[in-house]
Design a protein around this motif. Structure first.
Motif, PDB file in Angstrom:
ATOM      1  N   GLY A 112     -10.084  -0.477  -0.905  1.00  0.00           N
ATOM      2  CA  GLY A 112      -9.055  -1.398  -1.382  1.00  0.00           C
ATOM      3  C   GLY A 112      -8.721  -1.066  -2.830  1.00  0.00           C
ATOM      4  N   ILE A 113      -8.573  -2.097  -3.656  1.00  0.00           N
ATOM      5  CA  ILE A 113      -8.291  -1.853  -5.071  1.00  0.00           C
ATOM      6  C   ILE A 113      -9.540  -2.012  -5.938  1.00  0.00           C
ATOM      7  CG2 ILE A 113      -5.853  -2.465  -4.922  1.00  0.00           C
ATOM      8  CD1 ILE A 113      -6.621  -5.185  -6.173  1.00  0.00           C
ATOM      9  N   ASP A 114     -10.705  -2.098  -5.307  1.00  0.00           N
ATOM     10  CA  ASP A 114     -11.943  -2.313  -6.049  1.00  0.00           C
ATOM     11  C   ASP A 114     -12.189  -1.262  -7.127  1.00  0.00           C
ATOM     12  OD1 ASP A 114     -12.419  -4.569  -4.584  1.00  0.00           O
ATOM     13  OD2 ASP A 114     -13.903  -3.642  -3.254  1.00  0.00           O
ATOM     14  N   TRP A 133       0.821  -1.207   0.000  1.00  0.00           N
ATOM     15  CA  TRP A 133       0.000   0.000   0.000  1.00  0.00           C
ATOM     16  C   TRP A 133       0.857   1.260   0.000  1.00  0.00           C
ATOM     17  CZ3 TRP A 133      -4.508  -0.659  -1.818  1.00  0.00           C
ATOM     18  CH2 TRP A 133      -5.214  -1.836  -1.577  1.00  0.00           C
ATOM     19  N   GLU A 134       1.919   1.264   0.783  1.00  0.00           N
ATOM     20  CA  GLU A 134       2.812   2.426   0.834  1.00  0.00           C
ATOM     21  C   GLU A 134       3.414   2.692  -0.542  1.00  0.00           C
ATOM     22  OE1 GLU A 134       5.024   5.627   2.375  1.00  0.00           O
ATOM     23  OE2 GLU A 134       3.495   4.470   3.408  1.00  0.00           O
ATOM     24  N   GLU A 135       3.928   1.662  -1.164  1.00  0.00           N
ATOM     25  CA  GLU A 135       4.553   1.814  -2.480  1.00  0.00           C
ATOM     26  C   GLU A 135       3.534   2.256  -3.527  1.00  0.00           C
ATOM     27  OE1 GLU A 135       7.922   1.907  -4.877  1.00  0.00           O
ATOM     28  OE2 GLU A 135       7.780   1.604  -2.715  1.00  0.00           O
ATOM     29  N   LEU A 136       2.339   1.690  -3.487  1.00  0.00           N
ATOM     30  CA  LEU A 136       1.297   2.059  -4.436  1.00  0.00           C
ATOM     31  C   LEU A 136       0.923   3.538  -4.285  1.00  0.00           C
ATOM     32  CD1 LEU A 136      -0.677   1.192  -6.652  1.00  0.00           C
ATOM     33  CD2 LEU A 136      -2.273   0.508  -4.830  1.00  0.00           C
ATOM     34  N   VAL A 137       0.712   3.972  -3.062  1.00  0.00           N
ATOM     35  CA  VAL A 137       0.339   5.364  -2.807  1.00  0.00           C
ATOM     36  C   VAL A 137       1.447   6.316  -3.272  1.00  0.00           C
ATOM     37  CG1 VAL A 137       0.012   7.049  -0.943  1.00  0.00           C
ATOM     38  CG2 VAL A 137      -1.318   4.928  -0.968  1.00  0.00           C
ATOM     39  N   VAL A 138       2.681   6.022  -2.922  1.00  0.00           N
ATOM     40  CA  VAL A 138       3.790   6.903  -3.285  1.00  0.00           C
ATOM     41  C   VAL A 138       3.964   6.956  -4.804  1.00  0.00           C
ATOM     42  CG1 VAL A 138       6.313   7.163  -3.175  1.00  0.00           C
ATOM     43  CG2 VAL A 138       5.004   6.722  -1.086  1.00  0.00           C
ATOM     44  N   ARG A 139       3.890   5.812  -5.457  1.00  0.00           N
ATOM     45  CA  ARG A 139       4.082   5.795  -6.920  1.00  0.00           C
ATOM     46  C   ARG A 139       2.962   6.537  -7.642  1.00  0.00           C
ATOM     47  NH1 ARG A 139       6.926   0.390  -9.155  1.00  0.00           N
ATOM     48  NH2 ARG A 139       8.540   0.228  -7.579  1.00  0.00           N
ATOM     49  N   TRP A 186      -4.627   7.278   0.204  1.00  0.00           N
ATOM     50  CA  TRP A 186      -4.763   6.469   1.420  1.00  0.00           C
ATOM     51  C   TRP A 186      -6.233   6.334   1.813  1.00  0.00           C
ATOM     52  CZ3 TRP A 186      -1.755   3.004   3.204  1.00  0.00           C
ATOM     53  CH2 TRP A 186      -0.377   3.139   3.176  1.00  0.00           C
ATOM     54  N   ASP A 187      -6.951   7.459   1.763  1.00  0.00           N
ATOM     55  CA  ASP A 187      -8.378   7.419   2.109  1.00  0.00           C
ATOM     56  C   ASP A 187      -9.137   6.490   1.162  1.00  0.00           C
ATOM     57  OD1 ASP A 187      -7.885   9.209   4.153  1.00  0.00           O
ATOM     58  OD2 ASP A 187      -8.660  10.954   3.075  1.00  0.00           O
ATOM     59  N   GLU A 188      -8.860   6.599  -0.108  1.00  0.00           N
ATOM     60  CA  GLU A 188      -9.520   5.754  -1.109  1.00  0.00           C
ATOM     61  C   GLU A 188      -9.228   4.282  -0.872  1.00  0.00           C
ATOM     62  OE1 GLU A 188     -11.444   4.029  -4.287  1.00  0.00           O
ATOM     63  OE2 GLU A 188     -11.731   6.035  -3.477  1.00  0.00           O
ATOM     64  N   PHE A 189      -7.958   3.942  -0.705  1.00  0.00           N
ATOM     65  CA  PHE A 189      -7.598   2.534  -0.547  1.00  0.00           C
ATOM     66  C   PHE A 189      -8.039   1.973   0.794  1.00  0.00           C
ATOM     67  CE2 PHE A 189      -4.048   3.617  -3.693  1.00  0.00           C
ATOM     68  CZ  PHE A 189      -4.844   3.291  -4.768  1.00  0.00           C
TER      69      PHE A 189
END
Length: 154
Positions: A141-143, A93-99, A134-137
């Protein structure tokens, strides 16, 4: 050097060494083989000693790999497996948000300007964007994540 462990301490050591070896096994950088081999060798040594010191039901020997490993049953309920799973989850999640936040920033300021920024400056510039992701995920999630392919790719 001689170390003495209680049964509980030995169990903790087994988990710590196995966690370290598991994390190290993900390192695919060139030259990592030597470090990984050292971790695996130490894990094998600790597990072999643990097998003979009362943890035999949890330690198995893999004939094919010629290494000791923890039984799947032990791993499933272990603290180290919980730590490993949590680490992988949080890292994802951290990597996804940052990227995604960096991608959005690049779209606004351009790649040359983004490349000139320090990591600290990038995070300062993307703080609000990261919070939004972050709020979205956290909520979905990834829905609601979708990949949009360029029309030339079909």
């Amino acid at each position: 050097m001689h170390l003495r462990f209680t049964e509980e301490e030995l169990g903790t050591l087994v988990e710590m060494v196995s966690l370290a070896a598991e994390v190290a096994s993900w390192n695919e950088r060139p030259g990592a083989e030597e470090g990984l081999s050292a971790y695996e060798a130490l894990e094998d040594k600790v597990l072999e000693k643990a097998k003979h010191a009362g943890l035999g039901e949890h330690v198995h020997f893999d004939e094919e790999k010629q290494r000791h490993h923890l039984s799947p049953e032990f791993q499933d309920g272990s603290f180290f497996q919980q730590c490993y799973d949590e680490f992988r989850n949080e890292s994802f999640w951290e990597e996804l948000v940052v990227r995604l936040a960096d991608r959005d920033l690049v779209r606004v300021i351009g790649m040359p300007a983004w490349q000139k920024m320090s990591e600290e400056d990038r995070r300062a510039q993307t703080r609000d964007i990261e919070k939004r992701y972050w709020d979205e995920f956290s909520k979905n999630g990834i829905d609601r994540v979708a990949v949009i392919f360029p029309h030339v790719e079909g």
